[in-house]
Design an enzyme around this catalytic site. Structure first.
Site, PDB file in Angstrom:
ATOM      1  N   ASN A   1     -29.466  58.538   7.699  1.00 41.91           N
ATOM      2  CA  ASN A   1     -28.505  59.123   6.805  1.00 41.91           C
ATOM      3  C   ASN A   1     -27.055  59.630   7.525  1.00 41.91           C
ATOM      4  O   ASN A   1     -27.060  59.621   8.736  1.00 41.91           O
ATOM      5  CB  ASN A   1     -29.152  60.423   6.518  1.00 41.91           C
TER       6      ASN A   1
ATOM      7  N   GLU B   1     -23.973  61.878   7.098  1.00 38.33           N
ATOM      8  CA  GLU B   1     -23.465  63.101   6.362  1.00 38.33           C
ATOM      9  C   GLU B   1     -21.946  63.149   6.537  1.00 38.33           C
ATOM     10  O   GLU B   1     -21.255  62.285   7.174  1.00 38.33           O
ATOM     11  CB  GLU B   1     -24.161  64.264   6.719  1.00 38.33           C
TER      12      GLU B   1
ATOM     13  N   CYS C   1     -27.795  58.430   2.190  1.00 39.79           N
ATOM     14  CA  CYS C   1     -29.471  58.592   2.609  1.00 39.79           C
ATOM     15  C   CYS C   1     -29.428  57.457   3.578  1.00 39.79           C
ATOM     16  O   CYS C   1     -28.640  56.275   3.419  1.00 39.79           O
ATOM     17  CB  CYS C   1     -30.250  58.475   1.339  1.00 39.79           C
TER      18      CYS C   1
ATOM     19  N   GLU D   1     -32.105  55.167   3.231  1.00 39.55           N
ATOM     20  CA  GLU D   1     -32.580  54.116   2.487  1.00 39.55           C
ATOM     21  C   GLU D   1     -31.373  53.419   1.905  1.00 39.55           C
ATOM     22  O   GLU D   1     -31.405  52.326   2.002  1.00 39.55           O
ATOM     23  CB  GLU D   1     -33.547  54.756   1.264  1.00 39.55           C
TER      24      GLU D   1
ATOM     25  N   CYS E   1     -35.413  60.515  -2.270  1.00 41.28           N
ATOM     26  CA  CYS E   1     -34.942  60.922  -3.236  1.00 41.28           C
ATOM     27  C   CYS E   1     -34.889  60.298  -4.454  1.00 41.28           C
ATOM     28  O   CYS E   1     -35.216  58.998  -4.510  1.00 41.28           O
ATOM     29  CB  CYS E   1     -33.674  61.790  -3.043  1.00 41.28           C
TER      30      CYS E   1
ATOM     31  N   CYS F   1     -32.473  57.313  -4.566  1.00 43.22           N
ATOM     32  CA  CYS F   1     -32.925  56.309  -3.770  1.00 43.22           C
ATOM     33  C   CYS F   1     -34.196  55.526  -4.389  1.00 43.22           C
ATOM     34  O   CYS F   1     -33.966  54.104  -4.038  1.00 43.22           O
ATOM     35  CB  CYS F   1     -33.198  56.956  -2.142  1.00 43.22           C
TER      36      CYS F   1
HETATM   37  N1  THU Z   1     -32.230  62.154   2.815  1.00 43.84           N
HETATM   38  C1  THU Z   1     -32.268  60.823   3.285  1.00 43.84           C
HETATM   39  O1  THU Z   1     -31.591  60.135   4.179  1.00 43.84           O
HETATM   40  N2  THU Z   1     -33.351  60.364   2.441  1.00 43.84           N
HETATM   41  C2  THU Z   1     -33.908  60.814   1.415  1.00 43.84           C
HETATM   42  O2  THU Z   1     -34.849  60.053   0.917  1.00 43.84           O
HETATM   43  C3  THU Z   1     -33.881  62.129   1.208  1.00 43.84           C
HETATM   44  C4  THU Z   1     -32.764  62.775   2.078  1.00 43.84           C
HETATM   45  C5  THU Z   1     -30.909  62.812   3.990  1.00 43.84           C
HETATM   46  C6  THU Z   1     -29.725  63.012   2.996  1.00 43.84           C
HETATM   47  C7  THU Z   1     -29.060  64.325   3.844  1.00 43.84           C
HETATM   48  O3  THU Z   1     -28.547  63.664   4.871  1.00 43.84           O
HETATM   49  C8  THU Z   1     -30.443  64.898   4.341  1.00 43.84           C
HETATM   50  O4  THU Z   1     -31.574  64.113   4.262  1.00 43.84           O
HETATM   51  C9  THU Z   1     -30.725  66.485   3.599  1.00 43.84           C
HETATM   52  O5  THU Z   1     -30.885  66.120   2.469  1.00 43.84           O
END
Ligand code: THU
Length: 131
Positions: A43, A45, A54, A56, A87, A90
């Protein structure tokens, strides 16, 4: 080393590179394509929160930009105490490049804890077939 062990090892490396200064929730993903290539990401941010991506999504972008088209398996691992499930957005991203047998592995640092088919997590699907 099996492909699945390689996926976990590489997803853990990607997770250790995650850029998550806001949530402090580090995620790594590894895709095994139908051509048996592995693509990983983490991920990433952003101070403008909705701009974050994310793990994925990054792995899918790497797969597509490398010329692969089909996800055979995808593994996700996080720094959280609980398993991380992809999520909703994703799951839809995975759907675009999935088959009926695409597997989603949820792992901790050391091993896969649960394995699902995409349809277990996304039973009703808006798919490219409908478009
Ligand atoms: N996140 C992912 O990278 N993949 C997921 O399937 C769920 C959430 C990340 C997004 C964000 O940077 C952090 O987790 C908190 O939500």
């Amino acid at each position: 080393m099996s492909k699945i062990e390689e996926m976990l090892e590489k997803a853990n490396v990607a997770k250790s590179n995650a850029y998550a200064p806001y949530s402090k929730f580090y995620v790594g993903a590894a895709i095994l394509s139908e051509n048996n290539n592995i693509y990983t990401s983490c991920n990433v941010e952003n101070v403008s929160f909705p701009c974050g991506t994310c793990a994925e999504a990054g792995a899918i972008a790497l797969m597509i930009s490398s010329g692969d088209k089909v996800i055979k398996e995808i593994l996700v691992t996080s720094s959280g105490k609980e398993l991380v499930y992809p999520c909703g957005a994703c799951l839809q991203r995975i759907r675009e490049f999935a088959t009926t047998s695409t597997k989603i592995h949820l792992a901790d640092d050391k091993k896969i804890i649960k394995t699902y088919l995409l349809k277990d997590l996304l039973p009703q699907q808006f798919s490219p077939k409908e478009f």
